[in-house]
Write a protein that holds these residues in place. Structure first.
Motif, PDB file in Angstrom:
ATOM      1  N   UNK A   1       0.817  -1.217   0.000  1.00 51.83           N
ATOM      2  CA  UNK A   1       0.000   0.000   0.000  1.00 51.83           C
ATOM      3  C   UNK A   1       0.848   1.263   0.000  1.00 51.83           C
ATOM      4  N   UNK A   2       2.184   1.105   0.208  1.00 53.05           N
ATOM      5  CA  UNK A   2       3.044   2.292   0.220  1.00 53.05           C
ATOM      6  C   UNK A   2       3.078   2.892  -1.176  1.00 53.05           C
ATOM      7  N   UNK A   3       2.825   4.217  -1.243  1.00 60.37           N
ATOM      8  CA  UNK A   3       2.728   4.823  -2.568  1.00 60.37           C
ATOM      9  C   UNK A   3       4.101   5.027  -3.197  1.00 60.37           C
ATOM     10  N   UNK A   4       5.083   5.398  -2.352  1.00 63.06           N
ATOM     11  CA  UNK A   4       6.398   5.708  -2.878  1.00 63.06           C
ATOM     12  C   UNK A   4       7.188   4.421  -3.116  1.00 63.06           C
ATOM     13  N   UNK A   5       6.976   3.783  -4.272  1.00 60.43           N
ATOM     14  CA  UNK A   5       7.622   2.481  -4.506  1.00 60.43           C
ATOM     15  C   UNK A   5       9.127   2.624  -4.650  1.00 60.43           C
ATOM     16  N   UNK A   6       9.577   3.807  -5.070  1.00 64.09           N
ATOM     17  CA  UNK A   6      11.026   4.015  -5.168  1.00 64.09           C
ATOM     18  C   UNK A   6      11.689   3.825  -3.817  1.00 64.09           C
ATOM     19  N   UNK A   7      11.036   4.331  -2.776  1.00 63.30           N
ATOM     20  CA  UNK A   7      11.583   4.194  -1.423  1.00 63.30           C
ATOM     21  C   UNK A   7      11.617   2.725  -1.008  1.00 63.30           C
ATOM     22  N   UNK A   8      10.572   1.987  -1.381  1.00 64.24           N
ATOM     23  CA  UNK A   8      10.541   0.559  -1.033  1.00 64.24           C
ATOM     24  C   UNK A   8      11.714  -0.153  -1.682  1.00 64.24           C
ATOM     25  N   UNK A   9      11.977   0.178  -2.943  1.00 68.43           N
ATOM     26  CA  UNK A   9      13.109  -0.444  -3.628  1.00 68.43           C
ATOM     27  C   UNK A   9      14.415  -0.089  -2.920  1.00 68.43           C
ATOM     28  N   UNK A  10      14.545   1.189  -2.518  1.00 70.20           N
ATOM     29  CA  UNK A  10      15.763   1.603  -1.829  1.00 70.20           C
ATOM     30  C   UNK A  10      15.957   0.789  -0.554  1.00 70.20           C
ATOM     31  N   UNK A  11      14.857   0.606   0.196  1.00 68.37           N
ATOM     32  CA  UNK A  11      14.958  -0.163   1.438  1.00 68.37           C
ATOM     33  C   UNK A  11      15.323  -1.614   1.139  1.00 68.37           C
ATOM     34  N   UNK A  12      14.764  -2.149   0.023  1.00 72.15           N
ATOM     35  CA  UNK A  12      15.104  -3.537  -0.302  1.00 72.15           C
ATOM     36  C   UNK A  12      16.596  -3.657  -0.581  1.00 72.15           C
ATOM     37  N   UNK A  13      17.193  -2.604  -1.142  1.00 72.42           N
ATOM     38  CA  UNK A  13      18.640  -2.637  -1.386  1.00 72.42           C
ATOM     39  C   UNK A  13      19.412  -2.649  -0.061  1.00 72.42           C
ATOM     40  N   UNK A  14      18.894  -1.889   0.937  1.00 71.74           N
ATOM     41  CA  UNK A  14      19.540  -1.920   2.256  1.00 71.74           C
ATOM     42  C   UNK A  14      19.538  -3.339   2.789  1.00 71.74           C
ATOM     43  N   UNK A  15      18.432  -4.049   2.593  1.00 73.76           N
ATOM     44  CA  UNK A  15      18.354  -5.425   3.080  1.00 73.76           C
ATOM     45  C   UNK A  15      19.305  -6.335   2.298  1.00 73.76           C
ATOM     46  N   UNK A  16      19.432  -6.095   0.982  1.00 69.88           N
ATOM     47  CA  UNK A  16      20.371  -6.919   0.206  1.00 69.88           C
ATOM     48  C   UNK A  16      21.777  -6.734   0.755  1.00 69.88           C
ATOM     49  N   UNK A  17      22.143  -5.478   1.055  1.00 73.10           N
ATOM     50  CA  UNK A  17      23.501  -5.232   1.556  1.00 73.10           C
ATOM     51  C   UNK A  17      23.692  -5.924   2.899  1.00 73.10           C
ATOM     52  N   UNK A  18      22.744  -5.751   3.799  1.00 76.83           N
ATOM     53  CA  UNK A  18      22.916  -6.296   5.140  1.00 76.83           C
ATOM     54  C   UNK A  18      22.941  -7.828   5.133  1.00 76.83           C
ATOM     55  N   UNK A  19      21.921  -8.439   4.548  1.00 72.89           N
ATOM     56  CA  UNK A  19      21.896  -9.907   4.498  1.00 72.89           C
ATOM     57  C   UNK A  19      22.999 -10.421   3.583  1.00 72.89           C
ATOM     58  N   UNK A  20      23.345  -9.611   2.592  1.00 73.18           N
ATOM     59  CA  UNK A  20      24.411 -10.012   1.679  1.00 73.18           C
ATOM     60  C   UNK A  20      25.746 -10.132   2.388  1.00 73.18           C
ATOM     61  N   UNK A  21      26.015  -9.218   3.331  1.00 71.13           N
ATOM     62  CA  UNK A  21      27.259  -9.343   4.100  1.00 71.13           C
ATOM     63  C   UNK A  21      27.227 -10.647   4.878  1.00 71.13           C
TER      64      UNK A  21
END
Lengths: 130, 503
Positions: B198-218
């Motif tokens: 339901x979040x309108x700003x999908x760009x922000x959601x993508x940005x957050x998903x990248x934060x998760x990729x970095x963290x879990x990726x480490x």
């Protein structure tokens, strides 16, 4: 207030990353402290800052008086602070131990040769067997 | 509501507490260590059976209804991970009976092992993002101590790198959690899956998903975040390397699978393409790094990185077959990789070194050890009929199905290079004669099995090799279990409904 906290958080993050990238182990640990605090400040900020009633339910009521502040970010940040504190204590002890054993806190000097691992483990086994 | 769901956390906690209470008595420590693991295995098998027959099991802790309280959820993916974790815990604790000396036992080796398992099991069970962070920290702090236990110089050097990079990773994860909370106001994963759409700003959601990729990726050691792993995993005692190499990176992979099938599915074209590229580079970098190494455990450490690439590739395909392949690959890899680490420890006991150039003559003196090594090494490289073959086959099939020919080609090529590294170990450590000057006293005299032998080290290796063969020969039930798990993951509605109830 939100903007100010966001800027402070960002500045702390930047300083922390700069410190983590230094070669000195102690400075790297300080960098971790800064990033940890930056995240806590940002967490607080992202949980929305509101001027509102305390989230307490008065006698005879079933709900707190509206508008009330959100207590959850505080609980989460508190947990994060406690965990961060424990991990940091360990990191400091490790830095101290490394300095005692290796005689340096410069990460560039901590380039071991894999051969040393075998030699050390052999020495340790002999020590245990005696 | 299934109250038994706390058992995978409560049993290791009890075992650790008993160990801590009797710190003066090594016998109690050892007994609580091994018996605790056995009890854990029984409990997770029972729970997995329930999950398999009755569907996803959920408990709301403290009876706070989701999404307000902390939820523990057990779906088939968690079940598979928990069983494999308990098996590893059991075999490694048996191995430790010989491998870990008295001094380390006195410094709470067995309780720490159990606390590590609390963290790992908690991460697999939790249905709450902040709770996941807490379990990660439980896992991290005990892994820090296990890595540095013994205080050898090389251990400290490895631990410093491991500790700093993992602390950064946790903080990045916490920041991601904060962002998610700021956007949606909830931390329950099932609730998030609903609200993040339901979040309108999908760009922000993508940005957050990248934060998760970095963290879990480490944590999972994906390209380009894997450098801490080969720098630290070859330093601790072998039992510790085995459980780290087997389980810890896979917790990162599990977390990636969980969030990228449940929460961040809004822009699959973008996020999963990044994962696909990353997986290709991870595979290639890991296997090439391994080719350059001449130390037994260092070769294996680089191979962990390369194998992580396969799992991420399966996730990135985002098809039923791909995710099934990834789950099966995780199971197979934990078995084969840990077994190779355990074998490297036996080789070190016999010859006194991990250096491939100094090793030699193992095949002539200890043919059975060579057989055990070959089983695990061929499984890792993907030879039929061992477990690795089915894992690679399903991934390659999944790749061809959606016409991702390049990455599939890379995966096959990397499989070939894996074989090259395994053959290198085989040639140097097992085939080549050992030079007289390197020969240690016990070489040839110490027996593998029997009186005065390395029984406690060899038994776990035999158990794991047997499981690898069984999974390979009777792959069908395991594959269909993984297929069911993948179906559950690709239909998050089942998960959401089980946690939040009918809505």
């Amino acid at each position: 207030m939100e903007t100010l906290l966001a800027i402070i958080g960002g500045a702390l993050f930047a300083a922390g990353i700069y410190m983590v990238l230094r070669r000195n182990l102690i400075k790297a640990v300080i960098g971790i402290i800064l990033i940890s605090n930056a995240v806590n400040v940002l967490f607080f900020n992202l949980g929305r800052l509101t001027k509102a009633n305390p989230p307490l339910i008065w006698e005879g009521n079933t709900l707190p008086v509206s508008p009330f502040a959100n207590p959850l970010p505080q609980a989460l940040v508190l947990t994060a602070i406690v965990i961060g504190f424990g991990l940091l204590a360990f990191a400091l002890v490790l830095a101290y131990r490394s300095y005692k054993e290796l005689g340096t806190v410069d990460l560039d000097d901590m380039k071991m040769d894999p051969v040393e691992v075998s030699a050390e483990m052999r020495a340790e086994e002999e020590q245990v067997n005696q | 509501m299934n109250l038994l769901l706390i058992l995978p956390i409560a049993i290791p906690l009890t075992a650790a507490t008993i160990g801590l209470l009797f710190r003066k008595s090594p016998m109690v420590q050892r007994a609580s260590g091994v018996i605790g693991m056995a009890a854990l295995l029984v409990s997770v098998i029972y729970l997995s059976w329930q999950t398999y027959t009755d569907g996803i099991q959920v408990i709301q802790l403290g009876d706070w209804a989701a999404p307000f309280g902390i939820t523990l959820v057990m779906d088939l993916l968690s079940a598979a991970m928990l069983i494999i974790t308990a098996i590893m815990g059991l075999v490694v604790s048996i191995y430790s009976l010989y491998d870990i000396d008295r001094v380390k036992e006195q410094y709470h080796y067995y309780p720490l092992l159990h606390i590590l398992l609390i963290g790992i099991n908690g991460s697999f069970l939790t249905g709450d993002l902040f709770n996941l962070y807490v379990w990660f920290e439980v896992m991290l702090i005990s892994s820090f101590i296990l890595l540095a236990l013994g205080n050898r110089k090389t251990q400290l050097q490895g631990a410093v790198k491991y500790v700093i990079i993992n602390l950064v990773s946790s903080l990045v994860f916490l920041f991601g959690v904060a962002m998610v909370y700021g956007m949606t106001g909830t931390l329950n994963m099932a609730d998030l899956a609903v609200k993040i759409a339901e979040v309108e700003n999908t760009g922000l959601v993508t940005a957050v998903s990248m934060i998760f990729i970095v963290s879990f990726g480490i944590k999972a050691a994906i390209f380009p975040l894997f450098f801490w792993l080969p720098a630290s995993y070859h330093t601790p005692p072998v039992a510790v390397s085995a459980i780290f190499g087997g389980l810890l990176t896979k917790v990162g992979v599990y977390a990636l699978i969980r969030v990228f099938t449940l929460i961040f599915t809004h822009d699959i074209g973008y996020t999963h393409t990044i994962l696909l590229w990353v997986s290709g580079f991870t595979m290639v970098c890991g296997v090439l790094g391994a080719a350059a190494q001449m130390e037994f455990r260092k070769v294996l450490s680089f191979h962990i990185v390369s194998q992580i690439g396969y799992m991420i590739m399966g996730l990135a395909f985002n098809t039923k077959l791909g995710i099934m392949g990834a789950i099966f690959y995780i199971i197979h890899n934990i078995l084969a990789k840990s077994n190779l680490f355990l074998i490297s420890g036996i080789a070190q006991r016999l010859t006194g070194t991990f250096e491939l150039k100094q090793l030699g003559g193992l095949y002539r003196q200890y043919p059975w050890l060579a057989v055990l090594f070959l089983i695990s090494a061929f499984a890792l490289a993907g030879f039929p009929p061992l477990s690795g073959f089915w894992a690679k086959l399903s991934l390659v099939k999944a790749g061809l199905q959606i016409e991702q020919y390049v990455i599939t080609g890379v995966a096959i090529l990397v499989g070939l290079l894996t074989l090259f590294s395994m053959v290198k170990i085989w040639a140097y450590a097992f085939w080549m004669p050992m030079e007289e000057e390197n020969k240690s006293e016990q070489f040839g005299k110490m027996k593998l099995m029997g009186a005065g032998g390395l029984n406690l080290l060899v038994t776990p290796v035999i158990i794991l090799a047997a499981i690898i063969i069984i999974v390979g020969l009777f792959a069908e039930p395991f594959l269909s279990f993984c297929m069911l798990a993948a179906e559950q993951l690709l239909n998050p509605e089942i998960y959401i409904e089980s946690v939040l109830g009918e809505s």
